[in-house]
Design a protein around this motif. Structure first.
Motif, PDB file in Angstrom:
ATOM      1  N   GLU A   1      38.507  41.128  38.420  1.00 27.32           N
ATOM      2  CA  GLU A   1      37.644  40.644  37.337  1.00 27.32           C
ATOM      3  C   GLU A   1      36.452  39.871  37.896  1.00 27.32           C
ATOM      4  OE1 GLU A   1      38.967  37.693  34.574  1.00 27.32           O
ATOM      5  OE2 GLU A   1      40.236  36.677  36.050  1.00 27.32           O
ATOM      6  N   ILE A   2      35.324  40.050  37.216  1.00 31.15           N
ATOM      7  CA  ILE A   2      34.148  39.206  37.412  1.00 31.15           C
ATOM      8  C   ILE A   2      34.087  38.338  36.165  1.00 31.15           C
ATOM      9  CG2 ILE A   2      31.657  39.127  37.706  1.00 31.15           C
ATOM     10  CD1 ILE A   2      33.120  40.455  40.059  1.00 31.15           C
ATOM     11  N   SER A   3      34.141  37.026  36.350  1.00 26.62           N
ATOM     12  CA  SER A   3      34.329  36.146  35.200  1.00 26.62           C
ATOM     13  C   SER A   3      33.193  35.133  35.063  1.00 26.62           C
ATOM     14  CB  SER A   3      35.652  35.389  35.354  1.00 26.62           C
ATOM     15  OG  SER A   3      35.814  34.485  34.289  1.00 26.62           O
ATOM     16  N   GLU A   4      32.783  34.925  33.828  1.00 32.72           N
ATOM     17  CA  GLU A   4      31.796  33.873  33.551  1.00 32.72           C
ATOM     18  C   GLU A   4      32.470  32.631  32.981  1.00 32.72           C
ATOM     19  OE1 GLU A   4      27.938  35.255  31.964  1.00 32.72           O
ATOM     20  OE2 GLU A   4      28.797  37.274  32.087  1.00 32.72           O
ATOM     21  N   THR A   5      33.805  32.663  32.964  1.00 33.08           N
ATOM     22  CA  THR A   5      34.573  31.479  32.585  1.00 33.08           C
ATOM     23  C   THR A   5      35.396  31.048  33.804  1.00 33.08           C
ATOM     24  OG1 THR A   5      36.368  32.862  31.747  1.00 33.08           O
ATOM     25  CG2 THR A   5      34.711  32.147  30.162  1.00 33.08           C
ATOM     26  N   PRO A   6      35.817  29.765  33.863  1.00 33.93           N
ATOM     27  CA  PRO A   6      36.474  29.269  35.078  1.00 33.93           C
ATOM     28  C   PRO A   6      37.689  30.117  35.488  1.00 33.93           C
ATOM     29  CG  PRO A   6      35.914  27.450  33.637  1.00 33.93           C
ATOM     30  CD  PRO A   6      35.616  28.703  32.864  1.00 33.93           C
ATOM     31  N   LEU A   7      37.790  30.354  36.795  1.00 38.84           N
ATOM     32  CA  LEU A   7      38.929  31.107  37.323  1.00 38.84           C
ATOM     33  C   LEU A   7      40.159  30.206  37.344  1.00 38.84           C
ATOM     34  CD1 LEU A   7      37.046  32.831  40.288  1.00 38.84           C
ATOM     35  CD2 LEU A   7      37.757  33.894  38.133  1.00 38.84           C
ATOM     36  N   ASP A   8      41.335  30.821  37.162  1.00 40.13           N
ATOM     37  CA  ASP A   8      42.578  30.065  36.968  1.00 40.13           C
ATOM     38  C   ASP A   8      43.610  30.483  38.024  1.00 40.13           C
ATOM     39  OD1 ASP A   8      45.105  29.205  36.080  1.00 40.13           O
ATOM     40  OD2 ASP A   8      44.478  29.270  33.981  1.00 40.13           O
ATOM     41  N   ILE A   9      43.927  29.558  38.918  1.00 42.08           N
ATOM     42  CA  ILE A   9      44.848  29.881  40.024  1.00 42.08           C
ATOM     43  C   ILE A   9      46.241  30.232  39.494  1.00 42.08           C
ATOM     44  CG2 ILE A   9      45.942  28.971  42.104  1.00 42.08           C
ATOM     45  CD1 ILE A   9      43.492  27.085  42.359  1.00 42.08           C
TER      46      ILE A   9
ATOM     47  N   VAL B   1      41.489  30.588  47.866  1.00 40.82           N
ATOM     48  CA  VAL B   1      40.629  30.032  46.820  1.00 40.82           C
ATOM     49  C   VAL B   1      39.349  29.553  47.486  1.00 40.82           C
ATOM     50  CG1 VAL B   1      40.373  28.245  45.067  1.00 40.82           C
ATOM     51  CG2 VAL B   1      42.618  29.305  45.455  1.00 40.82           C
ATOM     52  N   GLY B   2      38.232  30.103  47.049  1.00 43.34           N
ATOM     53  CA  GLY B   2      36.933  29.681  47.576  1.00 43.34           C
ATOM     54  C   GLY B   2      36.300  28.694  46.607  1.00 43.34           C
ATOM     55  N   ALA B   3      35.725  27.615  47.152  1.00 42.46           N
ATOM     56  CA  ALA B   3      35.125  26.587  46.304  1.00 42.46           C
ATOM     57  C   ALA B   3      33.757  26.195  46.847  1.00 42.46           C
ATOM     58  CB  ALA B   3      36.034  25.365  46.237  1.00 42.46           C
TER      59      ALA B   3
ATOM     60  N   PRO C   1      29.340  23.773  39.934  1.00 44.51           N
ATOM     61  CA  PRO C   1      29.068  22.518  40.657  1.00 44.51           C
ATOM     62  C   PRO C   1      29.918  22.457  41.933  1.00 44.51           C
ATOM     63  CG  PRO C   1      30.655  22.119  38.925  1.00 44.51           C
ATOM     64  CD  PRO C   1      30.282  23.586  38.836  1.00 44.51           C
ATOM     65  N   VAL C   2      29.669  21.452  42.750  1.00 47.93           N
ATOM     66  CA  VAL C   2      30.511  21.231  43.942  1.00 47.93           C
ATOM     67  C   VAL C   2      31.976  21.148  43.511  1.00 47.93           C
ATOM     68  CG1 VAL C   2      31.092  19.550  45.739  1.00 47.93           C
ATOM     69  CG2 VAL C   2      28.694  20.112  45.266  1.00 47.93           C
ATOM     70  N   GLY C   3      32.839  21.855  44.236  1.00 45.32           N
ATOM     71  CA  GLY C   3      34.261  21.878  43.903  1.00 45.32           C
ATOM     72  C   GLY C   3      34.635  23.009  42.977  1.00 45.32           C
ATOM     73  N   GLY C   4      33.668  23.631  42.331  1.00 42.75           N
ATOM     74  CA  GLY C   4      33.960  24.744  41.421  1.00 42.75           C
ATOM     75  C   GLY C   4      34.544  25.930  42.181  1.00 42.75           C
ATOM     76  N   ILE C   5      35.437  26.654  41.537  1.00 39.11           N
ATOM     77  CA  ILE C   5      36.106  27.787  42.189  1.00 39.11           C
ATOM     78  C   ILE C   5      35.272  29.051  42.016  1.00 39.11           C
ATOM     79  CG2 ILE C   5      38.154  29.265  42.178  1.00 39.11           C
ATOM     80  CD1 ILE C   5      39.769  26.829  41.350  1.00 39.11           C
ATOM     81  N   SER C   6      34.855  29.612  43.153  1.00 41.65           N
ATOM     82  CA  SER C   6      34.007  30.810  43.123  1.00 41.65           C
ATOM     83  C   SER C   6      34.808  32.090  43.219  1.00 41.65           C
ATOM     84  CB  SER C   6      32.997  30.750  44.271  1.00 41.65           C
ATOM     85  OG  SER C   6      33.670  30.638  45.506  1.00 41.65           O
ATOM     86  N   VAL C   7      35.929  32.043  43.911  1.00 33.83           N
ATOM     87  CA  VAL C   7      36.717  33.266  44.115  1.00 33.83           C
ATOM     88  C   VAL C   7      38.191  32.907  44.263  1.00 33.83           C
ATOM     89  CG1 VAL C   7      36.283  33.241  46.622  1.00 33.83           C
ATOM     90  CG2 VAL C   7      36.951  35.375  45.514  1.00 33.83           C
TER      91      VAL C   7
END
Lengths: 159, 81
Positions: A8-16, A35-37, A90-96
Motif C-alpha cells: 500500500e501507498i498511504s496518505e494516512t499514518p502507517l500502523d506497525i 520501520v523507516g522514520a 515531521p521528524v519521527g514520522g513513519i515513512s515505510v
C-alpha cells in the motif's frame, strides 16, 4: 499455498501493529519488521520534515513485483507487507514499514533486509527534505534509467 | 503527430505536474528526453539524462519508439524509504 502479499501507498499514518496482524500466520514463528522514520539531521543540516512524492501506480506495481520475487526465492512460505507513506511527515514520522513473517527467523530477517534495499533502489519514490533554515531540497538517489551504471552521480546513503 | 503527456515527479515538480507536447510518430525515448530538456526551461540536462521514462506499469526501455499518443512519466533518481 503461496504466501500473502500486501502493498500500500498511504496518505494516512502507517500502523506497525496492523502490519504485523496482516502477516501473522499460525504456521509462522517469526515476524521481522523494518520501520523507516524521518530523522532530524542529514549531512549536518537540521531537518524539520520530509515530503514523499510517489508515482503511485508504478510504485504499487514495483513493490508487488519485488514481493513476488522474494516470495519465489523463499519458497512461498512467507507473508509480506510493504507500506510507504505519501505526503509530508515531521521528524519521527513513519515513512515505510516492511513486515515479513516466515516459519523461522533467518528467512524473515534476510527477506526484510532484501526488501528495504530493493525498495530504495527501485521504487519510484522521492523525498524532499525541509530544513530549519526554511530551505528545501530533493534528496539525490538511484537512477532507474538503463545507462545509470555508466554515469557517476551523487548518491546519498540516506535512511 | 502524436500527443505525449509526461507526469513530473521529485525534482521536476517545480515545473508543474506534467508537460504536454506533440511529436512525430516514431519519436524515441531519447527524443522525448531531449524535448523535455527544451520544455522545462532551465532544467539541469544531467538530471534529464539520469532520469528514466516510464508508464504506469514499467520503465520504458531506452530503445522504445512511440507510435501513438502516450501518457508517460519522467522519473529522476529515486530515494524512497
Amino acid at each position: 499455498m503461496a504466501g500473502k502479499i500486501y502493498v500500500e501507498i498511504s496518505e494516512t499514518p502507517l500502523d506497525i501493529a496492523a502490519a504485523h496482524e496482516l502477516v501473522a500466520d499460525p504456521a509462522h514463528g517469526a515476524v521481522d519488521s523494518f520501520v523507516g522514520a524521518v530523522r532530524d539531521k542529514n549531512f549536518g543540516r537540521s531537518v524539520l520534515g520530509v515530503s514523499y512524492d510517489v508515482y503511485q501506480p508504478l510504485a504499487e506495481n514495483t513493490l508487488q513485483n519485488m514481493c513476488e520475487q522474494v516470495r519465489g526465492e523463499y519458497g512461498g512460505e512467507i507473508n509480506i507487507y510493504i507500506g510507504h507513506y505519501k505526503g509530508r511527515l515531521p521528524v519521527g514520522g513513519i515513512s515505510v514499514i516492511i513486515a515479513v513473517s516466515t516459519p523461522h527467523r533467518a528467512e524473515s530477517f534476510s527477506a526484510c533486509r532484501a526488501l528495504i534495499e530493493e525498495l530504495k533502489r527501485r521504487a519510484p519514490i522521492w523525498k524532499q527534505e525541509h530544513y530549519a533554515d526554511g530551505d528545501s531540497e530533493w534528496v539525490q538517489g538511484h537512477a532507474l534509467c538503463q545507462h545509470s551504471h555508466e554515469h557517476k552521480h551523487k548518491q546519498h546513503a540516506h535512511g | 503527430m502524436i500527443a505525449i503527456n509526461v507526469k513530473l515527479f521529485g525534482a521536476f515538480r517545480k515545473y508543474g505536474d506534467k508537460a504536454s507536447f506533440t511529436m512525430p510518430s516514431g519519436a524515441s525515448v531519447r527524443d522525448v528526453k531531449e524535448r523535455l530538456a527544451q520544455e522545462l526551461k532551465g532544467v539541469d540536462p544531467l538530471l534529464i539524462d539520469d532520469s528514466a521514462i516510464a508508464n504506469d506499469n514499467d520503465i520504458v526501455g531506452a530503445d522504445f519508439v512511440f507510435t501513438k499518443d502516450s501518457d508517460l512519466a519522467i522519473l529522476p533518481p529515486v530515494c524512497g524509504g
